[in-house]
Scaffold this motif. Structure first.
Motif, PDB file in Angstrom:
ATOM      1  N   GLY A   1      -1.219  11.532  -2.100  1.00  0.00           N
ATOM      2  CA  GLY A   1      -0.829  12.803  -2.685  1.00  0.00           C
ATOM      3  C   GLY A   1      -1.939  13.834  -2.703  1.00  0.00           C
ATOM      4  O   GLY A   1      -1.684  15.022  -2.929  1.00  0.00           O
ATOM      5  N   ARG A   2      -3.177  13.407  -2.427  1.00  0.00           N
ATOM      6  CA  ARG A   2      -4.296  14.333  -2.439  1.00  0.00           C
ATOM      7  C   ARG A   2      -4.726  14.772  -1.039  1.00  0.00           C
ATOM      8  O   ARG A   2      -5.735  15.470  -0.889  1.00  0.00           O
ATOM      9  N   LEU A   3      -3.994  14.378  -0.021  1.00  0.00           N
ATOM     10  CA  LEU A   3      -4.355  14.764   1.341  1.00  0.00           C
ATOM     11  C   LEU A   3      -4.432  16.277   1.510  1.00  0.00           C
ATOM     12  O   LEU A   3      -5.263  16.792   2.265  1.00  0.00           O
ATOM     13  N   TYR A   4      -3.560  16.989   0.821  1.00  0.00           N
ATOM     14  CA  TYR A   4      -3.553  18.448   0.936  1.00  0.00           C
ATOM     15  C   TYR A   4      -4.887  19.054   0.520  1.00  0.00           C
ATOM     16  O   TYR A   4      -5.304  20.092   1.041  1.00  0.00           O
ATOM     17  N   HIS A   5      -5.588  18.388  -0.393  1.00  0.00           N
ATOM     18  CA  HIS A   5      -6.850  18.937  -0.903  1.00  0.00           C
ATOM     19  C   HIS A   5      -7.908  19.038   0.192  1.00  0.00           C
ATOM     20  O   HIS A   5      -8.848  19.830   0.071  1.00  0.00           O
ATOM     21  N   VAL A   6      -7.807  18.232   1.237  1.00  0.00           N
ATOM     22  CA  VAL A   6      -8.760  18.334   2.345  1.00  0.00           C
ATOM     23  C   VAL A   6      -8.113  18.914   3.597  1.00  0.00           C
ATOM     24  O   VAL A   6      -8.733  18.951   4.656  1.00  0.00           O
ATOM     25  N   GLY A   7      -6.871  19.375   3.487  1.00  0.00           N
ATOM     26  CA  GLY A   7      -6.216  20.020   4.620  1.00  0.00           C
ATOM     27  C   GLY A   7      -5.536  19.077   5.582  1.00  0.00           C
ATOM     28  O   GLY A   7      -5.159  19.476   6.683  1.00  0.00           O
ATOM     29  N   SER A   8      -5.380  17.819   5.202  1.00  0.00           N
ATOM     30  CA  SER A   8      -4.740  16.843   6.085  1.00  0.00           C
ATOM     31  C   SER A   8      -3.228  16.897   5.922  1.00  0.00           C
ATOM     32  O   SER A   8      -2.710  16.813   4.809  1.00  0.00           O
ATOM     33  N   SER A   9      -2.532  17.035   7.050  1.00  0.00           N
ATOM     34  CA  SER A   9      -1.075  17.078   7.069  1.00  0.00           C
ATOM     35  C   SER A   9      -0.626  16.701   8.472  1.00  0.00           C
ATOM     36  O   SER A   9      -1.440  16.663   9.403  1.00  0.00           O
ATOM     37  N   PRO A  10       0.657  16.434   8.675  1.00  0.00           N
ATOM     38  CA  PRO A  10       1.125  16.155  10.039  1.00  0.00           C
ATOM     39  C   PRO A  10       0.816  17.306  11.004  1.00  0.00           C
ATOM     40  O   PRO A  10       0.556  17.073  12.184  1.00  0.00           O
ATOM     41  N   GLU A  11       0.787  18.525  10.483  1.00  0.00           N
ATOM     42  CA  GLU A  11       0.526  19.693  11.329  1.00  0.00           C
ATOM     43  C   GLU A  11      -0.944  19.785  11.740  1.00  0.00           C
ATOM     44  O   GLU A  11      -1.266  20.295  12.810  1.00  0.00           O
ATOM     45  N   THR A  12      -1.849  19.326  10.879  1.00  0.00           N
ATOM     46  CA  THR A  12      -3.285  19.441  11.175  1.00  0.00           C
ATOM     47  C   THR A  12      -3.897  18.137  11.680  1.00  0.00           C
ATOM     48  O   THR A  12      -5.094  18.098  11.993  1.00  0.00           O
ATOM     49  N   ALA A  13      -3.114  17.079  11.757  1.00  0.00           N
ATOM     50  CA  ALA A  13      -3.655  15.772  12.154  1.00  0.00           C
ATOM     51  C   ALA A  13      -4.328  15.827  13.515  1.00  0.00           C
ATOM     52  O   ALA A  13      -5.422  15.273  13.707  1.00  0.00           O
ATOM     53  N   GLY A  14      -3.699  16.494  14.468  1.00  0.00           N
ATOM     54  CA  GLY A  14      -4.271  16.565  15.811  1.00  0.00           C
ATOM     55  C   GLY A  14      -5.612  17.285  15.827  1.00  0.00           C
ATOM     56  O   GLY A  14      -6.539  16.875  16.534  1.00  0.00           O
ATOM     57  N   LEU A  15      -5.724  18.342  15.047  1.00  0.00           N
ATOM     58  CA  LEU A  15      -6.981  19.084  14.960  1.00  0.00           C
ATOM     59  C   LEU A  15      -8.080  18.219  14.355  1.00  0.00           C
ATOM     60  O   LEU A  15      -9.192  18.139  14.888  1.00  0.00           O
ATOM     61  N   ILE A  16      -7.791  17.559  13.236  1.00  0.00           N
ATOM     62  CA  ILE A  16      -8.786  16.744  12.550  1.00  0.00           C
ATOM     63  C   ILE A  16      -9.228  15.571  13.425  1.00  0.00           C
ATOM     64  O   ILE A  16     -10.419  15.283  13.560  1.00  0.00           O
ATOM     65  N   GLU A  17      -8.272  14.909  14.047  1.00  0.00           N
ATOM     66  CA  GLU A  17      -8.610  13.747  14.868  1.00  0.00           C
ATOM     67  C   GLU A  17      -9.315  14.157  16.154  1.00  0.00           C
ATOM     68  O   GLU A  17     -10.227  13.456  16.618  1.00  0.00           O
ATOM     69  N   GLY A  18      -8.937  15.287  16.713  1.00  0.00           N
ATOM     70  CA  GLY A  18      -9.625  15.785  17.899  1.00  0.00           C
ATOM     71  C   GLY A  18     -11.066  16.158  17.588  1.00  0.00           C
ATOM     72  O   GLY A  18     -11.969  15.907  18.395  1.00  0.00           O
ATOM     73  N   SER A  19     -11.280  16.730  16.424  1.00  0.00           N
ATOM     74  CA  SER A  19     -12.630  17.075  15.990  1.00  0.00           C
ATOM     75  C   SER A  19     -13.485  15.819  15.845  1.00  0.00           C
ATOM     76  O   SER A  19     -14.650  15.781  16.277  1.00  0.00           O
TER      77      SER A  19
ATOM     78  N   TYR B   1      -8.107   9.899   7.851  1.00  0.00           N
ATOM     79  CA  TYR B   1      -7.834   8.585   8.433  1.00  0.00           C
ATOM     80  C   TYR B   1      -7.564   7.542   7.350  1.00  0.00           C
ATOM     81  O   TYR B   1      -6.672   6.701   7.488  1.00  0.00           O
ATOM     82  N   ARG B   2      -8.311   7.590   6.282  1.00  0.00           N
ATOM     83  CA  ARG B   2      -8.189   6.574   5.228  1.00  0.00           C
ATOM     84  C   ARG B   2      -6.825   6.594   4.565  1.00  0.00           C
ATOM     85  O   ARG B   2      -6.306   5.528   4.177  1.00  0.00           O
ATOM     86  N   TRP B   3      -6.241   7.794   4.443  1.00  0.00           N
ATOM     87  CA  TRP B   3      -5.003   7.883   3.661  1.00  0.00           C
ATOM     88  C   TRP B   3      -3.799   8.384   4.462  1.00  0.00           C
ATOM     89  O   TRP B   3      -2.756   8.685   3.870  1.00  0.00           O
ATOM     90  N   SER B   4      -3.900   8.422   5.784  1.00  0.00           N
ATOM     91  CA  SER B   4      -2.766   8.854   6.608  1.00  0.00           C
ATOM     92  C   SER B   4      -2.094   7.707   7.353  1.00  0.00           C
ATOM     93  O   SER B   4      -0.912   7.807   7.703  1.00  0.00           O
ATOM     94  N   TYR B   5      -2.813   6.651   7.614  1.00  0.00           N
ATOM     95  CA  TYR B   5      -2.285   5.526   8.395  1.00  0.00           C
ATOM     96  C   TYR B   5      -2.010   4.335   7.475  1.00  0.00           C
ATOM     97  O   TYR B   5      -2.870   3.972   6.656  1.00  0.00           O
ATOM     98  N   PRO B   6      -0.836   3.715   7.572  1.00  0.00           N
ATOM     99  CA  PRO B   6      -0.465   2.624   6.658  1.00  0.00           C
ATOM    100  C   PRO B   6      -1.497   1.503   6.562  1.00  0.00           C
ATOM    101  O   PRO B   6      -1.836   1.063   5.455  1.00  0.00           O
ATOM    102  N   GLU B   7      -2.020   1.024   7.690  1.00  0.00           N
ATOM    103  CA  GLU B   7      -2.998  -0.057   7.643  1.00  0.00           C
ATOM    104  C   GLU B   7      -4.256   0.375   6.889  1.00  0.00           C
ATOM    105  O   GLU B   7      -4.810  -0.391   6.091  1.00  0.00           O
TER     106      GLU B   7
END
Length: 354
Positions: free
Chosen positions: A150-168, A111-117
């Motif tokens: 650029g470090r989002l990949y290190h925790v598995g965050s991507s457009p493909e996994t966003a729904g899983l992470i946010e749903g969790s 959340y901290r590094w995926s949304y512009p605001e």
């Protein structure tokens, strides 16, 4: 008079505020030392690795890694214990704390590094913290923002996994809000290790625009609990395992077995095989990220702790929720999973606290 402890940390570090909350609960006198440019030199004298938090005692001994820090202090300061008397409940506390450190941290960073605001808000707070009122170099906020995205990949965050992470994350809020409607803390009248682990991550999520709005709208009991966890106080004793069992069953099934332990098992296998990546199916989504040796070491330690508890009621609960199916399997390479010590909580470096 000098405080017996100095805690080097940051307001934007979930692991730092986790340890700070614990010290406040125990009534231990300490000095909070924010890690800034001004304190960087003294921080480096004590840190074996550039990760926070670092706790320094009066004899200049330094400890890193939030969970071992708390466990060591708990053995020294036994009043108002955060460890339930029942071994079954104590194990659940350790399990949920590790879930927070290793899985919920992904939501915090996502959340901290995926949304512009959120990106802009966090980049400003980090740069303000580092320069502590001094004039900031031009463009520093954008540099921080670019680096952390650029470090989002290190925790598995991507457009493909966003729904899983946010749903969790939203599922966890619903589950916790029900529990905290009945009790001041997760397991009764006083905080456990699980409370400190969860609160460290959720306090960060609550402080960021997007997840904070979700928290306040969907989980008012969690928000009130987070306020208590700023300066937690014992309001009674721990509940019994029998009283707690039903309230945590869905959390164990849906989140801990359904997401976190699936990832932990896959990560441990990837580390043991020296693979370049982790790939695991979680709720129909392929979750991919870089292997993390520290998490593999934590998984091995969790299995060890599980093996120490012989309790039929706990075994029945962990079997019914699918937890034991992922913890019980013993791999010969478990003991070697953490040999290349990284020494810090998962996600601390990823979140710019290196």
């Amino acid at each position: 008079m000098t405080a017996p402890f100095r805690l080097y940390g940051a307001e934007l570090s979930p692991y730092s505020v986790k340890v700070r909350s614990y010290l406040r609960y125990k009534g231990v006198d300490f000095e909070w030392r924010a890690r800034t440019n001004a304190t960087q030199e003294e921080f480096q004298r004590y840190a074996k690795l550039p990760l926070i938090p670092v706790l320094v005692d009066a004899d200049e001994n330094a400890l890193q890694d939030s969970t071992p820090i708390i466990e060591k202090l708990e053995a020294q300061y036994t009043d108002q214990s955060i460890v339930p008397e029942e071994a079954s409940l104590a194990f659940l506390s350790a399990l949920i704390e590790d879930y927070a450190d290793e899985w919920l941290n992904k939501a915090m960073f996502h959340y901290r590094w995926s949304y512009p605001e959120d990106q802009e808000f966090a980049a400003k707070r980090i740069s303000d913290m580092i320069f502590e009122g001094a004039e900031k170099p031009e463009g520093i906020e954008e540099q921080v923002r670019t680096r952390m995205i650029g470090r989002l990949y290190h925790v598995g965050s991507s457009p493909e996994t966003a729904g899983l992470i946010e749903g969790s994350f939203t599922r966890l809020l619903s589950l916790l809000d029900k529990v905290l409607a009945k009790r001041p803390y997760l397991f009764g009248g006083r905080p456990s290790l699980a409370d400190f682990g969860l609160a460290g991550q959720l306090a960060q999520l609550n402080s960021d625009p997007t997840p904070g709005a979700l928290l306040r709208a969907q989980a008012p009991n969690v928000v009130r609990w987070l306020e208590r966890m700023e300066n937690p106080r014992a309001e009674g004793s721990f509940a019994s395992f029998a009283d707690v069992r039903d309230s945590v069953e869905d959390l164990l099934r849906d989140e801990i077995a359904g997401a976190y332990l699936l990832w932990m098992d896959a990560n441990a296998r990837a580390v043991a095989d020296d693979a370049s990546g982790v790939s695991v199916d979680i709720a129909g989504t392929t979750f991919v990220q870089k292997p993390q040796r520290y998490a593999a070491k934590a998984f091995s330690e969790l299995k060890r702790k599980r093996g120490l508890v012989e309790d039929e009621a706990l075994a029945a609960l962990l079997a019914a929720t699918g937890v034991d199916a992922l913890l019980a399997a013993s791999r010969a390479d478990d003991d070697d999973a953490g040999d290349d010590e990284e020494g810090g909580d998962d996600g601390e470096e990823a979140d710019g606290e290196e």
